[in-house]
Design a protein around this motif. Structure first.
Motif, mmCIF file in Angstrom:
data_model
loop_
_atom_site.group_PDB
_atom_site.id
_atom_site.type_symbol
_atom_site.label_atom_id
_atom_site.label_comp_id
_atom_site.label_asym_id
_atom_site.label_seq_id
_atom_site.Cartn_x
_atom_site.Cartn_y
_atom_site.Cartn_z
ATOM 1 N N GLU A 144 32.341 -4.679 13.623
ATOM 2 C CA GLU A 144 32.830 -6.058 13.570
ATOM 3 C C GLU A 144 33.705 -6.271 12.334
ATOM 4 O OE1 GLU A 144 31.220 -10.676 13.678
ATOM 5 O OE2 GLU A 144 29.774 -9.028 13.600
ATOM 6 N N ASN A 148 37.689 -7.046 12.493
ATOM 7 C CA ASN A 148 38.307 -8.202 11.840
ATOM 8 C C ASN A 148 39.442 -7.765 10.931
ATOM 9 O OD1 ASN A 148 36.537 -9.928 13.128
ATOM 10 N ND2 ASN A 148 35.126 -10.034 11.406
ATOM 11 N N SER A 151 42.434 -6.533 13.070
ATOM 12 C CA SER A 151 43.091 -7.683 13.697
ATOM 13 C C SER A 151 43.950 -8.431 12.682
ATOM 14 C CB SER A 151 42.035 -8.606 14.302
ATOM 15 O OG SER A 151 42.643 -9.695 14.931
ATOM 16 N N ARG A 152 43.371 -8.686 11.498
ATOM 17 C CA ARG A 152 44.106 -9.380 10.447
ATOM 18 C C ARG A 152 45.344 -8.586 10.038
ATOM 19 N NH1 ARG A 152 40.911 -8.500 5.937
ATOM 20 N NH2 ARG A 152 42.189 -6.660 5.766
ATOM 21 N N GLU A 180 41.049 -14.564 2.510
ATOM 22 C CA GLU A 180 40.087 -13.767 3.263
ATOM 23 C C GLU A 180 39.920 -12.432 2.585
ATOM 24 O OE1 GLU A 180 40.729 -13.323 7.417
ATOM 25 O OE2 GLU A 180 41.519 -15.334 7.609
ATOM 26 N N ASP A 182 37.360 -8.888 3.334
ATOM 27 C CA ASP A 182 36.226 -8.270 4.017
ATOM 28 C C ASP A 182 35.824 -6.961 3.353
ATOM 29 O OD1 ASP A 182 38.108 -6.444 4.769
ATOM 30 O OD2 ASP A 182 38.055 -6.914 6.897
#
Length: 184
Positions: A144, A148, A151-152, A180, A182
């Motif tokens: 996940e 993410n 995708s970003r 953002e 991650d």
């Protein structure tokens, strides 16, 4: 519909029926006793049906709650009756084991079932059974986060490339300034 189309459809239907008719004996063949025994051992080694052990107790608990809600003054007799009936049905658990063995036997050869049993009874197989769910959860979490990030980054890089190809000024928003993070 013209005659040629009708004949063609009839020909396809007959071919399909013949194929099913020829395949029926293969589907009807039941696994041998040796095959079923190997399947039972594999199921035991895998613990494949353990997840279903709670079905009868949960059904009994739900039935008790439902009946007691309807007739609360009969709680003791309802509880005793449901418990007695549930206990009398415990033997039906063997039906699930037979069905599971049949399913495994139809989908795996005896050799494969023996190899599965041997692996899952080994220390590595036992560890896989024990830690597999935890590893799977961690893998899903990692996927996940990775998804993410991909995708970003795909969005940002595509926007930058499109702007460059179209001669537009770059966007002020970058991975460092969009707030953002991650960890990638």
């Amino acid at each position: 519909m013209n005659t040629a189309t009708g004949i063609r459809q009839l020909k396809f239907a007959l071919c399909g029926a013949m194929a099913l008719g020829l395949a029926a004996p293969a589907f009807a063949q039941e696994p041998s006793a040796e095959h079923i025994a190997a399947a039972r051992e594999a199921i035991r080694a895998l613990g494949a049906t353990q997840q279903f052990d709670a079905i009868l107790p949960n059904a009994a608990q739900g039935l008790k709650a439902s009946l007691i809600q309807t007739a609360p003054n009969m709680q003791d007799i309802i509880a005793a009756t449901v418990d007695e009936t549930a206990i009398s049905m415990v033997g039906r658990r063997a039906d699930l084991e037979r069905e599971a063995a049949s399913i495994y036997a139809k989908n795996f050869s005896i050799e494969d079932l023996n190899a599965i049993t041997q692996f899952y009874q080994s220390p590595a197989g036992e560890q896989l059974l024990e830690t597999g769910p935890l590893v799977t959860r961690e893998l899903l979490r990692a996927a996940e986060v990775w998804s993410n990030g991909i995708s970003r980054d795909l969005t940002i890089q595509t926007e930058e490339t499109l702007r460059a190809r179209l001669g537009e000024a770059p966007s002020a928003q970058t991975p460092e300034t969009d707030g953002e993070s991650d960890g990638n």
